[in-house]
Write a protein that holds these residues in place. Structure first.
Motif, short mmCIF file in Angstrom:
data_model
loop_
_atom_site.label_atom_id
_atom_site.label_comp_id
_atom_site.label_asym_id
_atom_site.label_seq_id
_atom_site.Cartn_x
_atom_site.Cartn_y
_atom_site.Cartn_z
N HIS A 165 -17.48 -25.44 -11.00
CA HIS A 165 -16.70 -25.66 -10.22
C HIS A 165 -16.88 -23.62 -10.29
O HIS A 165 -18.01 -23.55 -8.47
CB HIS A 165 -15.37 -25.40 -9.85
N LEU A 166 -17.10 -22.75 -11.02
CA LEU A 166 -16.80 -21.15 -10.74
C LEU A 166 -18.71 -20.94 -10.40
O LEU A 166 -19.05 -20.36 -9.47
CB LEU A 166 -17.20 -20.81 -11.94
N ARG A 172 -23.05 -19.88 -4.16
CA ARG A 172 -22.64 -19.14 -2.10
C ARG A 172 -22.38 -18.27 -2.30
O ARG A 172 -22.83 -17.95 -1.49
CB ARG A 172 -21.49 -20.23 -2.15
N GLN A 173 -21.70 -17.93 -3.03
CA GLN A 173 -22.18 -16.42 -2.75
C GLN A 173 -23.60 -15.66 -2.41
O GLN A 173 -24.25 -14.92 -1.79
CB GLN A 173 -21.10 -15.50 -3.80
N GLY A 178 -26.85 -12.97 -0.16
CA GLY A 178 -28.67 -12.10 -1.05
C GLY A 178 -28.93 -11.60 -1.98
O GLY A 178 -29.46 -10.22 -2.50
N ASP A 179 -27.02 -10.88 -2.56
CA ASP A 179 -26.99 -9.86 -3.38
C ASP A 179 -28.43 -9.51 -4.39
O ASP A 179 -27.52 -10.83 -5.84
CB ASP A 179 -25.32 -9.82 -3.69
N PRO A 180 -28.61 -8.68 -4.88
CA PRO A 180 -29.21 -9.07 -6.39
C PRO A 180 -28.27 -8.93 -7.49
O PRO A 180 -28.97 -9.35 -8.77
CB PRO A 180 -30.21 -7.61 -6.21
N GLU A 186 -25.37 -14.62 -11.86
CA GLU A 186 -25.51 -16.30 -11.76
C GLU A 186 -27.03 -16.76 -12.66
O GLU A 186 -26.37 -17.63 -13.95
CB GLU A 186 -25.87 -16.71 -10.45
N GLU A 187 -27.66 -16.33 -13.39
CA GLU A 187 -28.82 -16.48 -14.00
C GLU A 187 -27.88 -16.04 -15.35
O GLU A 187 -28.55 -16.52 -16.42
CB GLU A 187 -29.47 -15.34 -13.73
N GLU A 188 -27.01 -15.22 -15.68
CA GLU A 188 -26.85 -14.85 -16.79
C GLU A 188 -25.59 -16.05 -17.73
O GLU A 188 -25.74 -16.68 -18.15
CB GLU A 188 -25.28 -13.96 -17.02
#
Length: 267
Positions: A165-166, A172-173, A178-180, A186-188
């Motif tokens: 869910h998170l 989606r954010q 497109g915020d780096p 997200e990758e972390e």
């Protein structure tokens, strides 16, 4: 090497594609010709300040990205980014505090666009006292504190479901902004251990999926709502979110009402 600022046409084209719009679709929405839009994207024409804002509105850009688009076109940014501690933000601080304290005895938290903890009510201690203090050191990130192996994750009964869910919300954010910084987050988080599925979802009256946390031999079951400020004109205000936890059953409601207040420092 010197960093070059992206041309406004390049940014417009990237945002149009991110929003999955053709040139024709965006031109219709912005009430301009496809030829004019094509010229703007290729740099053959320079947009006016009003055109930049008009296209940014149709592309549903954040205030931060609207400023970036304006600067790429050679114009001054329009939207201020005022630190929350400034005197001019006293009404915003008061509103946030009223929401947080009014939500007691249930947890509530205020975060910025990067999910960094800005403020919380004392009831959040029912969750944060299960988290390693190192993850709560400012600037604490609530997603990291939730899903990190030394955070809340080991205590979440439906970890797979809640993690999925998170991560879905975060993705989606990322797609929308497109915020780096969010891409990196997200990758972390995606690299943390935990299955993205957890069997059949556990629902509250078949409506919402709750967060189920084991604490003191009991399971707290809660769902959340998210509130933002309407029609903000300041970047700081626009990027604030208040996430409030509600008991998903009467047993949890009683437990939360019986828990003594927790002191939480976010300074």
């Amino acid at each position: 090497m010197a960093m070059t600022r992206p041309a406004v046409g390049e940014l417009l084209r990237d945002w149009r594609r991110r929003r999955r719009l053709s040139q024709l679709e965006l031109a219709i929405k912005a009430d301009i010709s496809t030829r004019h839009l094509s010229f703007l994207e290729t740099g053959r024409s320079a947009p006016s300040r009003e055109m930049v804002l008009q296209l940014a509105d149709q592309l549903d850009l954040s205030l931060r990205e609207r400023n970036r688009l304006l600067m790429a076109a050679g114009y001054a940014p329009v939207y201020p980014e005022t630190p929350l501690g400034e005197p001019s933000m006293s009404a915003i601080r008061a509103a946030v505090r009223q929401v947080l304290t009014g939500h007691e005895p249930y947890p509530a938290v205020v975060v910025d666009r990067g999910w960094n903890l800005i403020e919380a009510n004392t009831s959040l201690g029912v969750l944060t006292d299960l988290v390693s203090p190192s993850l709560l050191a400012p600037p604490a990130n609530v997603l990291r504190a939730s899903l990190h192996p030394e955070g809340l994750a080991p205590h979440i009964v439906n970890l797979g479901q809640w993690r999925a869910h998170l991560l879905h919300r975060l993705r989606r954010q990322v797609e929308a902004s497109g915020d780096p910084m969010l891409v990196e987050l997200e990758e972390e988080l995606s690299g943390y251990p935990g299955d993205d599925s957890d069997g059949e979802p556990i629902l509250v009256d078949n409506i919402v999926a709750p967060l189920r946390v084991r604490r003191g031999g009991r399971v707290l079951s809660m769902f959340t709502t998210v509130a933002t400020f309407g029609t903000p004109l300041d970047i700081t205000v626009a990027e604030l979110s208040i996430e409030s936890f509600y008991p998903a059953d009467e047993v949890t409601a009683r437990q939360l009402r019986d828990v003594p207040g927790f002191a939480l420092s976010t300074s």
